[in-house]
Design a protein around this motif. Sequence first.
Motif, PDB file in Angstrom:
ATOM      1  N   LYS A 321       0.850  -1.197   0.000  1.00 29.98           N
ATOM      2  CA  LYS A 321       0.000   0.000   0.000  1.00 29.98           C
ATOM      3  C   LYS A 321       0.885   1.246   0.000  1.00 29.98           C
ATOM      4  CE  LYS A 321      -3.920  -1.844   2.770  1.00 29.98           C
ATOM      5  NZ  LYS A 321      -3.636  -3.281   2.671  1.00 29.98           N
ATOM      6  N   TYR A 325       0.970   3.684  -3.209  1.00 28.41           N
ATOM      7  CA  TYR A 325      -0.033   4.721  -2.888  1.00 28.41           C
ATOM      8  C   TYR A 325      -1.464   4.241  -3.124  1.00 28.41           C
ATOM      9  CZ  TYR A 325       3.977   7.921  -2.987  1.00 28.41           C
ATOM     10  OH  TYR A 325       5.172   8.533  -2.748  1.00 28.41           O
ATOM     11  N   ASP A 326      -1.645   2.942  -3.104  1.00 28.21           N
ATOM     12  CA  ASP A 326      -2.986   2.397  -3.332  1.00 28.21           C
ATOM     13  C   ASP A 326      -3.407   1.570  -2.109  1.00 28.21           C
ATOM     14  OD1 ASP A 326      -5.268   1.082  -4.065  1.00 28.21           O
ATOM     15  OD2 ASP A 326      -4.460   0.239  -5.920  1.00 28.21           O
ATOM     16  N   PRO A 327      -4.360   2.071  -1.305  1.00 28.46           N
ATOM     17  CA  PRO A 327      -4.741   1.370  -0.074  1.00 28.46           C
ATOM     18  C   PRO A 327      -5.555   0.114  -0.312  1.00 28.46           C
ATOM     19  CG  PRO A 327      -6.127   3.290  -0.389  1.00 28.46           C
ATOM     20  CD  PRO A 327      -5.106   3.326  -1.501  1.00 28.46           C
ATOM     21  N   THR A 328      -5.913  -0.133  -1.572  1.00 28.55           N
ATOM     22  CA  THR A 328      -6.729  -1.325  -1.826  1.00 28.55           C
ATOM     23  C   THR A 328      -5.892  -2.531  -2.250  1.00 28.55           C
ATOM     24  OG1 THR A 328      -7.113  -0.831  -4.179  1.00 28.55           O
ATOM     25  CG2 THR A 328      -8.607   0.196  -2.591  1.00 28.55           C
TER      26      THR A 328
ATOM     27  N   ALA B  79      -8.405   4.885   1.129  1.00 29.22           N
ATOM     28  CA  ALA B  79      -7.528   6.058   1.055  1.00 29.22           C
ATOM     29  C   ALA B  79      -7.839   7.017   2.194  1.00 29.22           C
ATOM     30  CB  ALA B  79      -7.705   6.760  -0.283  1.00 29.22           C
ATOM     31  N   THR B 215      -0.252  13.288   2.771  1.00 33.01           N
ATOM     32  CA  THR B 215      -0.518  12.710   1.445  1.00 33.01           C
ATOM     33  C   THR B 215      -0.059  13.659   0.336  1.00 33.01           C
ATOM     34  OG1 THR B 215      -2.708  13.706   1.252  1.00 33.01           O
ATOM     35  CG2 THR B 215      -2.601  11.550   2.313  1.00 33.01           C
ATOM     36  N   LYS B 217      -1.821  14.336  -2.302  1.00 31.85           N
ATOM     37  CA  LYS B 217      -3.007  15.109  -2.670  1.00 31.85           C
ATOM     38  C   LYS B 217      -3.101  16.404  -1.864  1.00 31.85           C
ATOM     39  CE  LYS B 217      -7.969  14.731  -2.649  1.00 31.85           C
ATOM     40  NZ  LYS B 217      -9.090  14.084  -1.973  1.00 31.85           N
ATOM     41  N   LEU B 277      -2.570   3.658   5.287  1.00 36.38           N
ATOM     42  CA  LEU B 277      -3.411   4.590   4.534  1.00 36.38           C
ATOM     43  C   LEU B 277      -2.816   4.897   3.156  1.00 36.38           C
ATOM     44  CD1 LEU B 277      -4.295   6.954   7.502  1.00 36.38           C
ATOM     45  CD2 LEU B 277      -5.862   5.391   6.359  1.00 36.38           C
ATOM     46  N   ALA B 278      -1.763   4.164   2.791  1.00 34.34           N
ATOM     47  CA  ALA B 278      -1.125   4.325   1.472  1.00 34.34           C
ATOM     48  C   ALA B 278      -0.699   5.767   1.234  1.00 34.34           C
ATOM     49  CB  ALA B 278      -2.055   3.844   0.351  1.00 34.34           C
ATOM     50  N   SER B 279      -0.285   6.434   2.313  1.00 33.40           N
ATOM     51  CA  SER B 279       0.143   7.827   2.191  1.00 33.40           C
ATOM     52  C   SER B 279       1.545   7.924   1.597  1.00 33.40           C
ATOM     53  CB  SER B 279       0.127   8.505   3.562  1.00 33.40           C
ATOM     54  OG  SER B 279      -1.154   8.398   4.148  1.00 33.40           O
TER      55      SER B 279
END
Lengths: 429, 429
Positions: A321, A325-328, B79, B215, B217, B277-279
Motif C-alpha cells: 500500500k 499509494y494504493d490502499p486497496t 484512502a 498525502t 493530494k 493509509l497508502a500515504s
Amino acid sequence: MRIRIKDGLYLTMDEQNLYASGDLLIEDDRIIQVGGQAPEDWQADETISGKGKLFMPGLVNTHGHTPMSLLRGYADDLALQVWLEDHMWPMEAKYTEQDVRYGSLLSIVEMIKGGTTTFVDMYDHTEVIAAAVEESGMRAVLTRGVIGLCSKEEQQAKLQHAVNFAKEWHGKADGRITTMLSPHAPYTCPPDYIEQFVEASRDLNLPIHTHMSETIKEVEQNVKDYGARPVEHLLKLGVFDRPCLLAHAVHLTDEEISILAEYDVRVSHNPGSNLKLASGIARVPELLRAGVKVSLGTDSSASNNNLDMFEEIRLAALLHKGVTYDPTVVPALTALRMGTIAGAESIWLDEVGLLKPGCKADIIAIDIDQPHMIPHTDLVSHIVYSASQHDVTDVWVDGRQLLKNRALTTLDEEQIRWEAARCFERLNG
Amino acid sequence: MRIRIKDGLYLTMDEQNLYASGDLLIEDDRIIQVGGQAPEDWQADETISGKGKLFMPGLVNTHGHTPMSLLRGYADDLALQVWLEDHMWPMEAKYTEQDVRYGSLLSIVEMIKGGTTTFVDMYDHTEVIAAAVEESGMRAVLTRGVIGLCSKEEQQAKLQHAVNFAKEWHGKADGRITTMLSPHAPYTCPPDYIEQFVEASRDLNLPIHTHMSETIKEVEQNVKDYGARPVEHLLKLGVFDRPCLLAHAVHLTDEEISILAEYDVRVSHNPGSNLKLASGIARVPELLRAGVKVSLGTDSSASNNNLDMFEEIRLAALLHKGVTYDPTVVPALTALRMGTIAGAESIWLDEVGLLKPGCKADIIAIDIDQPHMIPHTDLVSHIVYSASQHDVTDVWVDGRQLLKNRALTTLDEEQIRWEAARCFERLNG
C-alpha cells in the motif's frame, strides 16, 4: 481421539463460509465438523471451551532456515552478500549437529508458540532437523539446501545427500514431513548442477525449492554470467517444468512475472527479511494480479529477527500500500490467505490451511479478549493489522495439541533455550 | 518511596554508557542510581529482582488520537480522505464524553501494557482524556486538535477551548501532563486561523503540534490554494517561529527538509499508519542526515491498528533499508533512540527517555528469557528487530508502578474492555 471445541468462533479461511460458530469436532488427525452442534451421539474424549477465543488454521511459513536462530542478532544492518559471506557462512561452517539440533528446536519452539503449524526449511544436516520436527509434532517440508561452489566430487556427494534425505523422509512422521530438492540459488549452483537437481526432482516426483532474484546485484551477475535474467535462466534449465517454489523473487520484470504465472511457479514472499537486508520490495500486487500463488516466509531469524508470521502477514498487507499509494492492494483477507491457505497450496499440501471437514486438524486459538483486539469490529482486520505471535494460546497439529494455554506439550522450552544459548557461546568462543 | 531493582541489566539509552548492570535505585519520582551497588546505608521500601529482565526507558509515542481506538478495524484498506471523511468523521461526530473516556482508557491500557510511558494525544473533549491520564498514572502531552472548516464564531469557540485547556492542564497531575496547541492541519485550517494559534502559542509559551504533508493530494491542494507547499506555507504563517512538532511529514522536498532543520522543527514519523493509509514513506534517512529530530508515533489504532511502539521502532529500522537498498540507514540503535530519548526531546521533555541519575523514573522491564530473544547476542537488535509490546512485564512512570508482572495497578482492564466494546456498539447502532 475425539476432541470437541465448544462455543468457539471460527475463522475458517474457506471463503464460502468465512466464519462459523458453535462446535468444532476433531477425530484423530482430522476436522470432521466446523460450527453448529455436535451430533447427539457423538462422544468427545476431551472438550475444550472456546469462549473468548478465535480459532483459525495454523499459519504456514514457506521459507526459512531454522538452525540459524542461533545467529539471531549476531550481525545486523549489513548488505546481504557481506552479511552472508563474512558473518553467516563462517559461523555456519562451525555448526555441529548439536548446533543444528538446538537451533532448529529453538525456532520450532518459537513457531509453535506463535501459531505456525507448518514450515518449510532449507538447510544442511537435514536428518537432525527432521528428527526435531518428528519429536515436536509440527508439520514441515524439509529440503537439503545445496551450494555447488565446490569440486565435482563434493557436488555429487551433496546431491546424493539431498536425494537420499528427500527419499527417506518424504511422508515420514505420520505424513507430517514431506520433502523437496534445493539447489541453493542460481548464483551458488552452476547450470549443469541445477539440471541434475531437475532430473532428481523428476525421478523422485518431488518439487524444487530455490532462492531467486533476492538482490539486484545477483540479477545483474546472472545476466553477466549466463546472458539471461534468473527467470529465463531457470526456465532454460528446466526448473519450471517441475513443481517449483521460489524464495524472495524481489526483482522481476513484467515478462518474468508472466513466465512464473504461465508455469505455475510459486513465490514465497519474505517482506521482513527483504527489508532488513535492504534487498528491496517484491512486486506482490503484480504477482497476485498475474495469478501467481504467493505465500509468506520469515526467512531465518538471523535476517528477520523473529519467526512471527503475523508480522509477515501484516507487512504483506501494509508494505505494498505504502509503495504503490494504493490502499486497496493486498487487502487484509488476501494477506491472511497468503499466510494460511495460499501457503499450504504453495507447498502442495492440500489438506491444511483451512478449517473444513476432512482437513487435517492444524488449528490455532487466538485470545481476542485483549485491549488491542477490542472492539470486535472485524476480526480479520484485527488478526492482520493488530495481532502478534504472542496472542496464540493453543495449537493443534494433526489433531494433537502442541500448545496448551501457552505452554508446550511436546518440547522442554526452558532446556532448549538454555542449550541454544550454550551453542551460540561455543560458536562465538 | 524508595525502590531498588536488584541484579538488573539496564539499556540506558545514554550512549556514553549504553548498558549498566547491578542496582537501579528510585527515590520518589526519580532515578538516583543506575548500575553498581546501592550505598550501604540506603534502605529500600521495595526491592525487586531484575533477573531475566532487561530494563529500559519507557517508550514515547509522539502522535496519536487515543479515543479512536473504538474505531479499530471499523474501516480499513481505504484512502486517507475517504477513510477520514466517509468513515471516521461521521462516527466521531456521534462521540459522547463516555466514548472519549473509554476510547482513551482502552488506548491507555494497551499503551501501559505495551511499555509506552509517555504519549502525545490530539483530540477533542481533552478534559476527559486528561482525567483518564491523571487516573492512569501515565505521562502525556495533550492538545485539543482543531478543525477550522466552520463559521468564525465556531472557530473562536474552538480556539478558546484549546487555549483554556492548554492553560489549565499544563503541568497538572504532578507535572505528568503538559500541553500544546493544535490547528489540525493546513488543509483543515484557514491561514488566518493558523496565525491565531501561533499567537496563542506565543502568549502561553507552549509548542504547536499539527499534521502536515501526510498525502501527495494534500500537498498539491496546498499549492493550488495557497501557492506554496505546506512547509513554506507554515513558515510564512509563523508556525516554525514557535517550537513545533509535525506529524507525518511524508512528502518533503530537499528544500523543505533544510527549512525544518534550520527551524528545529520536530517530526513524528508514523510508518505504520502511513503504510496502511497508502500515504507513502517519509524520507527519514534524509531528515536524520539533515539533523531534524525524528521521533515515532502510532497514530490512532483506527489506522495502525494497534499501539505497539515496538512495531513502529521496527518499521522505522526496516522500511527505509528496503526503500533505499541501503542496509546501513536507520541502524537499530537509531530507531530505538527515535522511540525513546529522541521522542522525549521532540516533545520538550528533558527528564525522560533515558535511564540516568536525576531523570524521571519512567522505566519498563522486558522479559528477555523467551525464544525470540535467544541467544543474547545483541539486546538492542532483539528489542528493535524481534520484540513486541507483549514482552513488557513491568512499567513505572514517575516512580510509580503501573504494570506489575503484566497486570495493571491503576486501571481495571476488564471493565475498560467491556465498556469500550459497549461504546462501539452504541456508536454503530
